[in-house]
Design a protein around this motif. Sequence first.
Motif, PDB file in Angstrom:
ATOM      1  N   GLY A   1       0.810  -1.204   0.000  1.00 22.29           N
ATOM      2  CA  GLY A   1       0.000   0.000   0.000  1.00 22.29           C
ATOM      3  C   GLY A   1       0.845   1.255   0.000  1.00 22.29           C
ATOM      4  O   GLY A   1       2.064   1.228   0.058  1.00 22.29           O
ATOM      5  N   GLU A   2       0.157   2.368  -0.075  1.00 26.34           N
ATOM      6  CA  GLU A   2       0.827   3.656  -0.127  1.00 26.34           C
ATOM      7  C   GLU A   2       1.239   4.142   1.260  1.00 26.34           C
ATOM      8  O   GLU A   2       1.894   5.152   1.390  1.00 26.34           O
ATOM      9  N   ASP A   3       0.833   3.433   2.321  1.00 27.93           N
ATOM     10  CA  ASP A   3       1.181   3.832   3.678  1.00 27.93           C
ATOM     11  C   ASP A   3       2.681   3.784   3.904  1.00 27.93           C
ATOM     12  O   ASP A   3       3.250   4.658   4.539  1.00 27.93           O
ATOM     13  N   LYS A   4       3.330   2.740   3.369  1.00 29.52           N
ATOM     14  CA  LYS A   4       4.749   2.542   3.579  1.00 29.52           C
ATOM     15  C   LYS A   4       5.477   2.723   2.257  1.00 29.52           C
ATOM     16  O   LYS A   4       5.332   1.915   1.355  1.00 29.52           O
ATOM     17  N   PRO A   5       6.276   3.784   2.128  1.00 26.55           N
ATOM     18  CA  PRO A   5       7.009   3.939   0.871  1.00 26.55           C
ATOM     19  C   PRO A   5       8.081   2.871   0.739  1.00 26.55           C
ATOM     20  O   PRO A   5       8.597   2.350   1.717  1.00 26.55           O
ATOM     21  N   ALA A   6       8.403   2.510  -0.491  1.00 25.04           N
ATOM     22  CA  ALA A   6       9.443   1.517  -0.740  1.00 25.04           C
ATOM     23  C   ALA A   6      10.769   2.037  -0.230  1.00 25.04           C
ATOM     24  O   ALA A   6      11.033   3.230  -0.219  1.00 25.04           O
TER      25      ALA A   6
ATOM     26  N   GLU B   1       6.736   9.727  15.063  1.00 26.70           N
ATOM     27  CA  GLU B   1       6.933   9.249  16.429  1.00 26.70           C
ATOM     28  C   GLU B   1       7.078   7.733  16.414  1.00 26.70           C
ATOM     29  O   GLU B   1       6.300   7.043  15.758  1.00 26.70           O
ATOM     30  N   ASN B   2       8.077   7.215  17.126  1.00 26.61           N
ATOM     31  CA  ASN B   2       8.359   5.777  17.159  1.00 26.61           C
ATOM     32  C   ASN B   2       8.544   5.324  18.596  1.00 26.61           C
ATOM     33  O   ASN B   2       8.970   6.101  19.444  1.00 26.61           O
ATOM     34  N   PRO B   3       8.256   4.050  18.898  1.00 25.30           N
ATOM     35  CA  PRO B   3       8.546   3.521  20.228  1.00 25.30           C
ATOM     36  C   PRO B   3      10.054   3.588  20.516  1.00 25.30           C
ATOM     37  O   PRO B   3      10.874   3.563  19.597  1.00 25.30           O
TER      38      PRO B   3
ATOM     39  N   CYS C   1      12.816   3.806  11.717  1.00 25.97           N
ATOM     40  CA  CYS C   1      11.540   4.516  11.683  1.00 25.97           C
ATOM     41  C   CYS C   1      10.461   3.630  11.057  1.00 25.97           C
ATOM     42  O   CYS C   1      10.688   3.005  10.021  1.00 25.97           O
ATOM     43  N   LYS C   2       9.290   3.598  11.689  1.00 25.56           N
ATOM     44  CA  LYS C   2       8.209   2.769  11.166  1.00 25.56           C
ATOM     45  C   LYS C   2       7.550   3.391   9.940  1.00 25.56           C
ATOM     46  O   LYS C   2       6.886   2.720   9.191  1.00 25.56           O
ATOM     47  N   SER C   3       7.773   4.687   9.691  1.00 22.92           N
ATOM     48  CA  SER C   3       7.175   5.345   8.524  1.00 22.92           C
ATOM     49  C   SER C   3       8.070   5.319   7.298  1.00 22.92           C
ATOM     50  O   SER C   3       7.650   4.951   6.224  1.00 22.92           O
TER      51      SER C   3
END
Length: 109
Positions: free
Chosen positions: A46-51, A93-95, A101-103
Amino acid sequence: MFLGLGAPELIFILIVVLVIFGPKNLPKLGKSFGQTVKGIREGMEGEDKPAKADATAESKPAEDVVVEHVDADDEDAPAAAEGKKFCGSCGAENPADNKFCKSCGAKLD
């Protein structure tokens, strides 16, 4: 048994592919097939996570961040006091235990 095909069917398909493309072109065909599968998997995320390749190509140098001392008793303490990290590239923001980074996938300090 693979996708409902037995051994004789798979051998027949491999022989036909070998005859059509020839032994010299099989590595190119395999590489092309692998890249196609990789592209499909990235598209399915999906588009949520860029390659990862896109994220590194578009990443900008991290800006210097000034962290002020925060008292533990302060109720309006920023997320850093709560054990969270912010990405220097995208600001997400990450844990605290994340190393990336999760993004955007950038390495967190």
